[in-house]
Motif scaffolding. Structure first.
Motif, PDB file in Angstrom:
ATOM      1  N   UNK A 182      -3.461   0.273   3.545  1.00 25.42           N
ATOM      2  CA  UNK A 182      -2.183   0.841   3.148  1.00 25.42           C
ATOM      3  C   UNK A 182      -2.462   2.126   2.373  1.00 25.42           C
ATOM      4  N   UNK A 183      -1.792   3.192   2.737  1.00 26.14           N
ATOM      5  CA  UNK A 183      -1.945   4.458   2.035  1.00 26.14           C
ATOM      6  C   UNK A 183      -0.590   4.848   1.485  1.00 26.14           C
ATOM      7  N   UNK A 184      -0.557   5.182   0.212  1.00 25.67           N
ATOM      8  CA  UNK A 184       0.695   5.561  -0.427  1.00 25.67           C
ATOM      9  C   UNK A 184       0.448   6.808  -1.261  1.00 25.67           C
ATOM     10  N   UNK A 185       1.272   7.811  -1.067  1.00 24.43           N
ATOM     11  CA  UNK A 185       1.142   9.033  -1.850  1.00 24.43           C
ATOM     12  C   UNK A 185       1.669   8.783  -3.250  1.00 24.43           C
ATOM     13  N   UNK A 224       3.816  -0.230  -7.655  1.00 27.41           N
ATOM     14  CA  UNK A 224       3.595  -0.554  -6.244  1.00 27.41           C
ATOM     15  C   UNK A 224       4.888  -0.819  -5.477  1.00 27.41           C
ATOM     16  N   UNK A 225       5.943  -1.212  -6.189  1.00 26.69           N
ATOM     17  CA  UNK A 225       7.224  -1.486  -5.538  1.00 26.69           C
ATOM     18  C   UNK A 225       8.119  -0.250  -5.468  1.00 26.69           C
ATOM     19  N   UNK A 226       7.629   0.885  -5.983  1.00 26.00           N
ATOM     20  CA  UNK A 226       8.395   2.123  -5.928  1.00 26.00           C
ATOM     21  C   UNK A 226       9.308   2.362  -7.117  1.00 26.00           C
ATOM     22  N   UNK A 227       9.218   1.518  -8.147  1.00 25.29           N
ATOM     23  CA  UNK A 227      10.044   1.712  -9.332  1.00 25.29           C
ATOM     24  C   UNK A 227       9.408   2.756 -10.249  1.00 25.29           C
TER      25      UNK A 227
END
Length: 114
Positions: free
Chosen positions: A42-45, A72-75
């Motif tokens: 998984x790649x997340x900017x 990790x949940x975008x909060x």
């Protein structure tokens, strides 16, 4: 330049004479080699905004938001500071630097009235 968070899940079998040798072999592998062998990658900017901050007028006076992180949940979360030089740490606010004023003011009010 951007910062990326890479998470991977894997099980790897290594031929080695000892557990220590296996760990050393794993440690010497490049991240590309590990990524190729991973079951899921998984790649997340992650935006590097450590220098960014926001000052906002509230009923408590001016407040400073900085050190925004995205979990990790975008909060989004920011540290809240008050005081003459914004040197009094209050706590962590459940908002981002780019959120609407209303959202930020609601979170600051909730934190300061707690």
């Amino acid at each position: 330049m951007a910062i990326f968070k890479i998470t991977y899940e894997m099980t790897m079998e290594l031929m080695a004479n000892s557990e220590q040798e296996a760990l050393e072999t794993f440690d010497s592998m490049t991240s590309a080699e590990i990524g190729e062998k991973a079951d899921k990658v998984y790649v997340k900017r992650v935006e590097n905004i450590s220098e960014k901050h926001r000052i906002i007028d509230t009923s408590f006076g001016e407040c400073l938001l900085k050190n925004e992180i995205v979990d990790e949940d975008g909060y989004h979360w920011c540290d809240l500071y008050i005081g003459d030089n914004y040197d009094d740490y209050v706590g962590t606010c459940d908002c981002g630097l780019n959120d609407d004023d209303e959202v930020i003011l609601e979170q600051i009010d909730e934190l300061l009235n707690y």
